[in-house]
Design an enzyme around this catalytic site. Sequence first.
Site, PDB file in Angstrom:
ATOM      1  N   ARG A  30     -55.995  -8.451 -26.451  1.00 13.76           N
ATOM      2  CA  ARG A  30     -55.677  -9.775 -25.916  1.00 13.76           C
ATOM      3  C   ARG A  30     -56.187 -10.842 -26.879  1.00 13.76           C
ATOM      4  O   ARG A  30     -57.383 -10.919 -27.164  1.00 13.76           O
ATOM      5  CB  ARG A  30     -56.308  -9.956 -24.531  1.00 13.76           C
ATOM      6  CG  ARG A  30     -56.021 -11.319 -23.927  1.00 13.76           C
ATOM      7  CD  ARG A  30     -56.702 -11.515 -22.576  1.00 13.76           C
ATOM      8  NE  ARG A  30     -56.551 -12.915 -22.179  1.00 13.76           N
ATOM      9  CZ  ARG A  30     -57.524 -13.662 -21.689  1.00 13.76           C
ATOM     10  NH1 ARG A  30     -58.733 -13.152 -21.493  1.00 13.76           N
ATOM     11  NH2 ARG A  30     -57.303 -14.925 -21.368  1.00 13.76           N
ATOM     12  N   HIS A  37     -55.885 -21.008 -24.391  1.00 15.36           N
ATOM     13  CA  HIS A  37     -57.279 -20.654 -24.157  1.00 15.36           C
ATOM     14  C   HIS A  37     -58.137 -21.863 -24.543  1.00 15.36           C
ATOM     15  O   HIS A  37     -59.035 -21.773 -25.379  1.00 15.36           O
ATOM     16  CB  HIS A  37     -57.673 -19.414 -24.956  1.00 15.36           C
ATOM     17  CG  HIS A  37     -58.889 -18.714 -24.421  1.00 15.36           C
ATOM     18  ND1 HIS A  37     -58.904 -17.380 -24.068  1.00 15.36           N
ATOM     19  CD2 HIS A  37     -60.135 -19.160 -24.170  1.00 15.36           C
ATOM     20  CE1 HIS A  37     -60.108 -17.036 -23.639  1.00 15.36           C
ATOM     21  NE2 HIS A  37     -60.881 -18.113 -23.696  1.00 15.36           N
ATOM     22  N   GLU A  45     -58.315 -19.253 -17.475  1.00 20.05           N
ATOM     23  CA  GLU A  45     -59.372 -19.903 -16.703  1.00 20.05           C
ATOM     24  C   GLU A  45     -59.172 -21.410 -16.521  1.00 20.05           C
ATOM     25  O   GLU A  45     -59.967 -22.230 -17.019  1.00 20.05           O
ATOM     26  CB  GLU A  45     -60.732 -19.635 -17.349  1.00 20.05           C
ATOM     27  CG  GLU A  45     -61.099 -18.175 -17.403  1.00 20.05           C
ATOM     28  CD  GLU A  45     -62.497 -17.898 -17.940  1.00 20.05           C
ATOM     29  OE1 GLU A  45     -62.942 -16.756 -17.816  1.00 20.05           O
ATOM     30  OE2 GLU A  45     -63.131 -18.837 -18.483  1.00 20.05           O
ATOM     31  N   ASN A  88     -60.683 -12.506 -14.756  1.00 21.91           N
ATOM     32  CA  ASN A  88     -61.898 -12.524 -15.562  1.00 21.91           C
ATOM     33  C   ASN A  88     -63.087 -12.512 -14.614  1.00 21.91           C
ATOM     34  O   ASN A  88     -63.198 -13.376 -13.743  1.00 21.91           O
ATOM     35  CB  ASN A  88     -61.967 -13.774 -16.435  1.00 21.91           C
ATOM     36  CG  ASN A  88     -60.953 -13.755 -17.564  1.00 21.91           C
ATOM     37  OD1 ASN A  88     -60.213 -12.786 -17.733  1.00 21.91           O
ATOM     38  ND2 ASN A  88     -60.922 -14.821 -18.344  1.00 21.91           N
ATOM     39  N   TYR A 129     -67.417 -11.968 -14.357  1.00 26.35           N
ATOM     40  CA  TYR A 129     -68.724 -11.809 -14.985  1.00 26.35           C
ATOM     41  C   TYR A 129     -69.844 -11.620 -13.971  1.00 26.35           C
ATOM     42  O   TYR A 129     -70.741 -10.820 -14.178  1.00 26.35           O
ATOM     43  CB  TYR A 129     -69.018 -13.017 -15.885  1.00 26.35           C
ATOM     44  CG  TYR A 129     -68.138 -13.041 -17.110  1.00 26.35           C
ATOM     45  CD1 TYR A 129     -68.493 -12.333 -18.250  1.00 26.35           C
ATOM     46  CD2 TYR A 129     -66.943 -13.745 -17.121  1.00 26.35           C
ATOM     47  CE1 TYR A 129     -67.691 -12.332 -19.377  1.00 26.35           C
ATOM     48  CE2 TYR A 129     -66.120 -13.750 -18.244  1.00 26.35           C
ATOM     49  CZ  TYR A 129     -66.500 -13.036 -19.362  1.00 26.35           C
ATOM     50  OH  TYR A 129     -65.680 -13.020 -20.472  1.00 26.35           O
ATOM     51  N   GLU A 145     -60.976 -10.083 -18.730  1.00 24.53           N
ATOM     52  CA  GLU A 145     -62.292 -10.239 -19.360  1.00 24.53           C
ATOM     53  C   GLU A 145     -63.351  -9.665 -18.443  1.00 24.53           C
ATOM     54  O   GLU A 145     -63.294  -9.853 -17.231  1.00 24.53           O
ATOM     55  CB  GLU A 145     -62.635 -11.713 -19.636  1.00 24.53           C
ATOM     56  CG  GLU A 145     -61.871 -12.370 -20.758  1.00 24.53           C
ATOM     57  CD  GLU A 145     -62.291 -13.822 -20.973  1.00 24.53           C
ATOM     58  OE1 GLU A 145     -63.474 -14.158 -20.686  1.00 24.53           O
ATOM     59  OE2 GLU A 145     -61.447 -14.605 -21.403  1.00 24.53           O
TER      60      GLU A 145
END
Length: 456
Positions: free
Chosen positions: A78, A123, A168, A302, A304, A361
């Site tokens: 990606r 991005h 995002e 994504n 985290y 991600e």
Amino acid sequence: MIDNNKFPNDFLWGTATSSYQIEGAMDTDGKGKSIWDTYSHTKGKIQNNDNGDVACDHYNLWPKDIKLLKELGVKAYRLSISWPRIFPSGHEKAPNLPGLDFYSELIDNLLENNIKPFITLNHWDIPQGLEDIGGWTSRDMVDAFVKYSYYVSDNLGDRVKSWITHNEPWCISYLGYIQGQFPPGLKNNWLKSLTTAHHLLLSHGMSINEIRNNSKDSEIGITLNLSPSTPASESTYDVEACKFYDAQFNRLYLDPLYKKSYPEDLFDSLIKKRLIKRSDINFLKPGDLKSISQKTDFLGVNFYSRAVVRNNDISEDKNLPIEVTLKEKTDFGWEIHPRSLYDLLIRIKKDYPIEKIYITENGCAYNDVPDKNNIINDSKRIEYHSAHINELKNAINDGVPCEGYFAWSLMDNFEWCEGFGKRFGFIWVDFESLKRTPKQSFFWYKNLIENNGKEI
């Protein structure tokens, strides 16, 4: 049901990067300034006053990086396109051909090495020339993005078959206009934040047909950073704050994409707090939600960490004691909570009609350095990815339609406001010499891919 030790046979293992974080070559071959070129050169905005002028110099060193991708064994990669490489100011009628040629050659080489390219169009590094006329707060950005997506997909769509419109949007909207950490660095401007979120979503929907027409038999999606939230205590204050967090972080994006509506409780709460007026929501025009909710082929997630939400608007003595104990944290200060990835994916499956998910991600920052033998023993990174991949496997076993995992990141890079101080990569980068050194996590991930998710 899949084998408890393996993922589906066609599961896509990959890794990810973004243009501004790795490419460098900030004014090469006709590239114009991006908002991050401007922002990183504004004193005090970035740790150590770092900038992405050189970054990892991927623009010149990409053949080495493709060799490393090949060695890693990923099936997919990606990457993002630098918008100002294609339209230097954002206003040009025709694209900058050297910029398109760079990505065309890169994609050809990925395909020659049997690595599937996943393109992210935005991005975050939009042309400064578009920011100068209002950036994402201006509805003109929708047309600019549609034009940009048309030309990129027209030139690359014969070979690229997986497209992500935006990465995002919450970060652009919230960090740019509420927290002031990202360009343009404004604070507590909810009207501009919501307008930005809306125009990002609208441009996503409006570009889908352009991409689909130019890239036959392709899949198109959007990537959201999503986070399950839990109240810090059972107090009404924390429960309400948690609901607000979920509305502005998750549902503000998921609901219009998949339910053709915005979360009214978010707007009601902001109006009650006098942060916006009801008339401010005039950025939403007739037909917009229909355009936003154009059918997509996948959702990029994504992930985290989770959010533990405390109501900071009242004094501690009026609230209940915090009841949630935070787990270990990464060097970024983010809690490690793998179970929340499972919870998030199950929630998405339950609440939204999504047919395909990719984890676009997932990763962690640890600043491990080479030892005297030039070995980088980043065991905590291995533990982080292993635990999250295991929770992903559990989610797939329980019916979540996830078909790929992209680890963040291929290599250490420019980590936005943190500069070069936070390292997420499987590959250690010496930012002076630009030498790349695979970490132990690189070889662990290579082995995991070879065994399709089973750790040997």
